[in-house]
Design a protein around this motif. Structure first.
Motif, PDB file in Angstrom:
ATOM      1  N   ARG A   1      32.095  87.271  48.653  1.00 18.16           N
ATOM      2  CA  ARG A   1      33.456  87.798  48.344  1.00 18.16           C
ATOM      3  C   ARG A   1      34.308  88.845  48.911  1.00 18.16           C
ATOM      4  O   ARG A   1      35.396  89.175  48.897  1.00 18.16           O
ATOM      5  N   LYS A   2      33.376  89.896  49.211  1.00 19.36           N
ATOM      6  CA  LYS A   2      33.892  91.056  50.156  1.00 19.36           C
ATOM      7  C   LYS A   2      34.620  90.735  51.636  1.00 19.36           C
ATOM      8  O   LYS A   2      35.269  91.748  52.170  1.00 19.36           O
ATOM      9  N   TYR A   3      34.236  89.504  52.079  1.00 17.83           N
ATOM     10  CA  TYR A   3      35.047  89.067  53.261  1.00 17.83           C
ATOM     11  C   TYR A   3      36.217  88.087  53.182  1.00 17.83           C
ATOM     12  O   TYR A   3      36.115  87.235  52.270  1.00 17.83           O
ATOM     13  N   LYS A   4      37.026  88.181  54.025  1.00 18.13           N
ATOM     14  CA  LYS A   4      38.231  87.387  54.059  1.00 18.13           C
ATOM     15  C   LYS A   4      38.258  86.617  55.381  1.00 18.13           C
ATOM     16  O   LYS A   4      38.215  87.041  56.327  1.00 18.13           O
ATOM     17  N   PRO A   5      38.852  85.455  54.991  1.00 16.25           N
ATOM     18  CA  PRO A   5      38.991  84.530  56.295  1.00 16.25           C
ATOM     19  C   PRO A   5      40.019  84.955  57.080  1.00 16.25           C
ATOM     20  O   PRO A   5      40.971  85.685  56.838  1.00 16.25           O
ATOM     21  N   PHE A   6      39.815  84.659  58.529  1.00 14.46           N
ATOM     22  CA  PHE A   6      40.823  85.142  59.462  1.00 14.46           C
ATOM     23  C   PHE A   6      41.773  84.218  59.378  1.00 14.46           C
ATOM     24  O   PHE A   6      41.883  82.847  59.335  1.00 14.46           O
ATOM     25  N   PRO A   7      43.155  84.642  59.498  1.00 15.24           N
ATOM     26  CA  PRO A   7      44.313  83.654  59.010  1.00 15.24           C
ATOM     27  C   PRO A   7      44.402  82.665  60.414  1.00 15.24           C
ATOM     28  O   PRO A   7      44.167  83.449  61.536  1.00 15.24           O
ATOM     29  N   PRO A   8      44.831  81.722  60.213  1.00  7.11           N
ATOM     30  CA  PRO A   8      44.966  80.718  61.664  1.00  7.11           C
ATOM     31  C   PRO A   8      46.434  81.034  62.231  1.00  7.11           C
ATOM     32  O   PRO A   8      47.129  81.662  61.876  1.00  7.11           O
ATOM     33  N   VAL A   9      46.417  80.704  63.271  1.00  2.52           N
ATOM     34  CA  VAL A   9      47.597  80.732  64.273  1.00  2.52           C
ATOM     35  C   VAL A   9      48.572  79.819  63.896  1.00  2.52           C
ATOM     36  O   VAL A   9      48.197  78.604  63.943  1.00  2.52           O
ATOM     37  N   SER A  10      49.842  79.907  63.828  1.00  2.38           N
ATOM     38  CA  SER A  10      50.744  78.925  63.547  1.00  2.38           C
ATOM     39  C   SER A  10      51.220  78.264  64.835  1.00  2.38           C
ATOM     40  O   SER A  10      52.113  78.699  65.690  1.00  2.38           O
ATOM     41  N   LEU A  11      50.726  77.190  65.284  1.00  2.00           N
ATOM     42  CA  LEU A  11      50.889  76.621  66.531  1.00  2.00           C
ATOM     43  C   LEU A  11      50.659  75.061  66.510  1.00  2.00           C
ATOM     44  O   LEU A  11      49.700  74.584  67.164  1.00  2.00           O
ATOM     45  N   PRO A  12      51.487  74.415  65.758  1.00  2.91           N
ATOM     46  CA  PRO A  12      51.577  72.963  65.573  1.00  2.91           C
ATOM     47  C   PRO A  12      51.610  71.972  66.840  1.00  2.91           C
ATOM     48  O   PRO A  12      51.040  70.839  66.802  1.00  2.91           O
ATOM     49  N   ASP A  13      52.234  72.597  67.711  1.00  2.00           N
ATOM     50  CA  ASP A  13      52.191  71.694  69.065  1.00  2.00           C
ATOM     51  C   ASP A  13      51.397  72.437  70.010  1.00  2.00           C
ATOM     52  O   ASP A  13      51.665  72.394  71.381  1.00  2.00           O
TER      53      ASP A  13
END
Length: 564
Positions: A6-18
């Motif tokens: 729980r001390k690690y956070k997931p890396f946020p995705p890049v918003s690139l739907p296309d």
């Protein structure tokens, strides 16, 4: 023990739907740059000496690298002297560019330029850290202050470069820890550097986007590269370069997807040697391209020599399971794998297919200077196909398929008892003891064949072969005669008149043991005893007739041995 995910956070995705990279295919090699002498060397417990770096540099040239990062000449006198040695000894070919790395700091930049005097082609690679954690924790500077460092470095480099008209100087800028940098900020700082250096389509700036620490899955890396490639201004004036590390074990995958996402260039090292878990492994990546029918424009055909030099210069080892190179990567222990490999190789050698398509072997080992003899090794998990392959590929004995189970049972008994792997020579030794050196209780002393022609009751011609043999049975000499439609049939009938076990003839196979007029013949004869149990016999002789007679006696002897 603390073990708290729980001390690690997931890396946020890049918003690139296309995003478009998932539909792309790599069809040509990228521009390659080896950083073995810099990134690889700085990660060694014992850095390479000047002479070791010279030897590795020569190897990189033979492989085909046209851009080689040689180190930090501003970092130490050893690094400085190494670059001067390359230049003063005229060891850099005219078509090769050396790359040197420097932080975006005044005195380091000036010292770097001092080191390149007299060099023909140079990439001046400068960098500063841009990630959020580096800005906050290490430098304690805001975005504007970080941009100022990069711009001041670019300004000084451009000014000093004008003092070296005899040298073709190209520029490379790295926003270090790009993967941990906000994409908008990475774009902003790179464009600020572009404004100073003023690249053109004919004189492109290399923008190296390093995954200094691998922080996320390869698909996110590809999204970052595609976003950057789409949004950076004057895209035709920059060459986008990748420099992935392997902290998550997916450095090669990240680089491959990065190429699909629009990158042009890849920096990496042989065997992935580099900080922590290493860099992109250029051998793996290049051979991945090769295995897909793409020319990697790097030559790893003599991988044994490359490995030897690498180990000697770096004092590092190569894992047995290293892709394409490891000692065991062309080795099949599973019996079903061995059988499939043998069938695939037989089909490929027959010439019925133009492409390499062998089960469990994505690459032809000979393309990298490896030998087929190393493909199959025999232990308690091996199958009949593997044993047959060893005898065929290493010793020339092409066992009939029906014979595979008989001899493989013998080998399996040995490996089960010892728990060890059997080498090819050990397998052949057992084959010899079981078939080739069996000369008791029955042995052939001499024989004479006479052919005749008779007319049967229907008036048709009938060929008859007679044979007269001198045999020894338990040391006692005897003479027997027989007739048949050929030498083997005649000898078969002659044996039936003795006390030898009564057998039923099942099959016959033969082939030359090697090419050439003086080649010996090998015969395989399969018979069944009075209880219907199958036995093979093998005979070898320069005469096909003698080989056949020996094979039948071998089968009879094996029956007697097993009846005790």
């Amino acid at each position: 023990m603390s073990y708290d995910y729980r001390k690690y956070k997931p890396f946020p995705p890049v918003s690139l739907p296309d995003r478009t990279w998932p539909d792309k295919t790599i069809t040509k090699a990228p521009y390659w740059c080896s950083v073995d002498l810099r990134d690889g060397n700085q990660a060694l417990p014992i850095p390479m000496s000047v002479e070791e770096k010279l030897e590795l540099f020569e190897l990189l040239l033979k492989i085909g690298f046209k851009e080689i990062e040689i180190g930090f000449p501003s970092a130490s006198q050893t690094e400085f002297d190494y670059l001067r040695t390359l230049i003063d000894r005229n060891l850099i070919p005219d078509d090769v560019t050396i790359q040197l790395l420097t932080q975006s700091r005044d005195h380091l930049i000036r010292r770097s330029f001092e080191a390149i005097k007299g060099c023909k082609n140079v990439v001046m690679h400068f960098y500063n850290s841009t990630s959020t954690v580096q800005r906050d924790v290490v430098f304690q500077k805001d975005q504007k202050e970080i941009i100022k460092i990069a711009v001041e470095g670019a300004t000084l480099i451009k000014k000093i470069a004008a003092e070296y008209p005899e040298t073709n100087i190209r520029y490379e800028y790295s926003p270090e820890s790009f993967t941990g940098t906000e994409l908008e900020f990475a774009k902003e700082i790179c464009e600020a550097v572009m404004d100073v250096l003023e690249p053109t389509p004919e004189n492109q700036l290399i923008l190296n986007l390093p995954a200094t620490v691998e922080m996320h899955t390869p698909n996110i890396h590809a999204d970052q590269i595609e976003w950057f490639s789409r949004n950076i201004k004057n895209r035709d004036c920059v060459l986008i370069s990748l420099h992935t590390h392997n902290d998550r074990g997916t450095g090669v995958a990240a680089a491959e997807l990065g190429l699909m996402a629009g990158a042009d260039r890849v920096e990496g090292t042989l065997f992935g040697n580099g900080e922590r878990t290493g860099n992109t492994d250029l051998i793996t990546m290049a051979m991945n391209l090769y295995s897909q029918g793409v020319n990697p424009e790097l030559d790893f055909s003599d991988i044994e020599h490359i490995t030897k030099v690498y180990k000697s210069c770096t004092r590092m080892n190569v894992h047995e399971r290293h892709p394409y190179v490891g000692e065991l990567v062309y080795t099949a222990f599973s019996g079903s794998h061995q059988d499939a490999i043998k069938k695939g190789l037989d089909k490929y050698k027959s010439g019925t297919t133009g492409f390499w398509d062998i089960p469990y072997l994505p690459l032809d080992p000979s393309d990298m200077g490896r030998e087929y003899e190393a493909i199959i090794r025999i232990n308690s998990q091996s199958g009949k196909g593997g044993v047959a392959f060893i005898l065929d590929s290493q010793f020339g004995y092409k066992l009939p398929k029906a014979m595979h189970p008989e001899f493989s049972r013998k080998i399996q008994m040995i490996t089960d008892e010892t728990g060890k792997e059997l080498k090819g020579a050990e397998i052949f030794e057992e084959f010899s003891k079981e078939y080739l050196t069996v000369k008791s209780p029955w042995s052939l002393v001499k024989y004479e064949i006479k052919a005749s022609m008779d007319v049967d009751t229907n008036g048709e011609e009938k060929n008859t072969v007679g044979i007269s043999c001198s045999l020894k049975y338990k040391g006692e000499l005897m003479t027997v005669d027989g007739q048949g439609n050929g030498p083997i049939d005649a000898f078969f009938h002659a044996l039936q008149s003795t006390s030898a076990p009564k057998v039923h003839f099942l099959s016959y196979d033969e082939h030359a043991l090697s090419e050439g007029a003086d080649s010996q013949a090998v015969c395989y004869i399969q018979v069944a005893d009075s209880k219907g149990r199958s036995y093979f016999g093998v005979g070898v002789d320069s005469s096909i007739n003698a080989a056949s007679l020996k094979a039948l006696l071998c089968a009879v002897n094996r029956i007697e041995a097993n009846s005790k």
